[in-house]
Write a protein that holds these residues in place. Structure first.
Motif: not given
Lengths: 418, 418
Positions: A100-101, A104-105, A108, A130, A133, A137, A248, B250, B277
């Motif tokens: 997930s993180i 996000f990265k 971005s 997904d 996230m 964002l 990111q 997040l 998360c």
């Protein structure tokens, strides 16, 4: 179609070039484990490697382990090794943070690389994290961006010049249907969009060719087909051609060009390293390392061939033995030995009593899982499953149905875990 | 001051109420480990607990472990346990992700809660990753926000009505100087600002009272004074009164109010859970669990008392034995047994040859560490250090200086790890 017998499947096992891998996993007696698509089984090498890390590295070297035992570089060292499984080059993959993180990265990064475009395009069947996230964002960026969801069959047609990035999970977590990564990526690029592929249900399940399909970005997990253990470290891919432009916001100190300068201003490291944020969680990484090294011993083409054969056999036996039971195949029947793959390494059937059937099968030692509203999922992990397992799984399914075991009161209350 | 002798320190060890804890750690023969402020030593319970998780949980229960073995709830269960160490209540702490990522989450939340304010206030001496995360967030939010850095002595005066959040690491990683958390938080609140405390060098080192000081947000790591192993899971605190208003970007599926509904729209869970998360990394969590349980057996007041005594002894012995050597104490000399703490659980001296001295000490089995430009850091971990260790450390320091060992050519090239 010729009727399948126990002799048929035993013959398949005796000809199986991957048969030797099974003994390198811990598998509880009597259990037929068809849920490696959710959590892979324990490779025997993992406890050995973890124990060595604890006693020989942390216990003896203490702080020195960061350099002496290569802890600090593990996100990139393992990334290079994993790259071989997913058609990436060295320096394009890092093992870091969570799926997930990493979504996000990379979302971005992708949005910043297409500042004149506003849309993240995905499919409503995507795995929810997904989508969540992307929503997080978009909210943070303020007005102006949009998560546009279309049915998976309409993705290619929906890519237009408003789309900054097409975000798809290559393999549908419920049905096992696989996007044509090459075709979608070509369509995206033709429209000037980028692609972000979530390979949670692909990496280790069948051949992935990120560079061969000209993919831009990808993420994945380690704990399904890669057998790194529950919540094991995730990974991310940035194609070399985008690495300089991909910025990111999770700019932690280990993504700094000179982390040990302790500068006041962040300056991104070159390459994939800028996406490594924090001190890596070494226990999870060494578990993954052991599991990955095992996977790399096997030939991915052989894994795919056996995976398809196991899935085909499963479908055939359900239809042969339980023709009257009302199962509806919701996975693609077709599965390629070369791209397009069409079906991944799982087979799903819908059934109105699906929840009870899955629970009754678990009570009989056949572990699959259930997804709302009526989906029974069965995953194939060629390194530790035998064709005969499929035979016995279906025999137990038949017994569940014959005994009405799935109708027990206790199965009326539902719960499930991915 | 009375001259310290070996008899003095041996008497301190025989009266030490924490002496029994030492045998519960793995410590290499001949090593005096004064770097627990960077990476704590290995508790013997950790390999046992990790091995049990691998063999008894993952190996036997496979996917069933998520519920049967409580894997899914571990971020909150361990959070509740850790809360007792840091003066928080149950439901205010989650063990999740990394310190840097948790900084990003909570800065995002804080800025959104003070939309009319533009400044993140911190000190230039803060650990860089916190500053870098703030910079990444500010860049992502577009123009309008500012990271304002002032010297740590000027923080309270710099809090004005432009400041949304004061972000400080309570204990300075180089000097060990400790902010007065209560006073700074009062000053922040008087100006309408929020506080975000990084407790990486505080939790487990001395008593922390988040609710007693009315702190708003906090983060911390597990691998320094909490002994969870390299890159172990981090944690975060959100005061109950802010939990409904605190939103962060997040937004992964496990922070959803109903993760297993697989809704298309994210809807945050109540309480601290919305900040979890992704599927938790269970290996790292069970290692932390074992280490934390050990820490919770000890009385934090006794830990603080011994920590201060070890630090005082270290300073006194450096001054007694190496008076001529040009060491300059850069840690506060004072250390409180009640707040304000003033000095944390480390002592730092500056010396022009600091790098060589630290390396030569390591070669003699005394492990401290070095930070640019000239800082030698020595950390005190009362659960596994003896007063006599400090005596021998200084004896070896004297020997290094006498032999000129720190001037060896090999130490001219520098490298360091936090």
């Amino acid at each position: 179609m010729t009727r399948v017998t126990l002799d048929t499947v035993r013959a398949l096992d005796s000809d199986d070039p991957l048969a030797g891998f099974r003994e390198r996993f811990v598998l509880p007696d009597g259990v037929i484990y068809l849920d490696g698509n959710s959590l892979g089984a324990l490779p025997k090498a993992v406890p050995e490697r973890v124990s060595a890390m604890l006693h020989e590295e942390w216990g003896r070297h203490l702080i020195g382990g960061w350099l002496k035992d290569g802890w600090m570089e593990k996100p990139l060292v393992l990334g290079d090794r994993l790259a071989r499984l997913v058609g990436a080059a060295a320096g394009e993959v890092a093992v870091v943070d969570t799926t997930s993180i990493n979504v996000f990265k990379l979302l971005s990064a992708a949005l910043a690389m297409r500042p004149e475009r506003t849309v993240i395009l995905s499919n409503a069947e995507n795995f929810p994290t997904d989508l969540y996230m992307a929503q997080g964002l978009i909210r943070q960026l303020g007005a102006g961006h949009e998560l546009r969801l279309v049915p998976e069959t309409e993705i290619e047609d929906a890519i237009d010049d408003t789309v900054a990035v097409v975000m798809l999970t290559e393999t549908n977590f419920k049905t096992g249907a696989v996007f044509d990564m090459g075709a979608v990526t070509r369509a995206a690029h033709a429209a000037g969009a980028l692609t972000l592929w979530d390979l949670a249900h692909s990496a280790g399940a069948f051949p992935v060719d990120l560079n061969g399909t000209a993919a831009d970005f990808a993420v994945g997990c380690s704990y399904k087909y890669l057998n790194a253990g529950p919540g094991g470290p995730a990974w991310m891919f940035v194609a070399r051609r985008h690495q300089e432009a991909a910025h990111q916001p999770l700019t932690g100190w280990l993504g700094h060009d000179r982390p040990f300068n302790f500068d006041l201003e962040y300056r991104p490291a070159d390459g994939i390293r800028r996406h490594v944020c924090s001190s890596p969680g070494v226990l999870g990484l060494v578990a993954f390392e052991a599991a990955l090294d095992l996977m790399l011993e096997a030939d991915m083409t052989a894994i795919r061939a056996k995976s398809v054969a196991l899935g085909d056999l499963f479908i055939q036996l359900v239809e042969q033995e339980c023709d009257d039971a009302g199962f509806r195949l919701i996975s693609p029947r077709a599965a390629g030995l070369t791209p397009p793959w069409i079906r991944g390494s799982q087979v799903s059937f819908a059934h109105p009593d699906g929840y009870g059937i899955v629970q009754a099968l678990i009570a009989r030692g056949v572990v699959g899982d259930f997804r709302d509203p009526d989906v029974m999922r069965f995953g194939f992990a060629p390194l530790y499953q035998r064709y005969e397992d499929v035979w016995h799984a279906i025999a137990r399914l038949r017994a569940v149905l014959d005994g009405g075991e799935h109708l027990a009161e206790v199965y009326r209350e539902r719960a499930s875990v991915t």
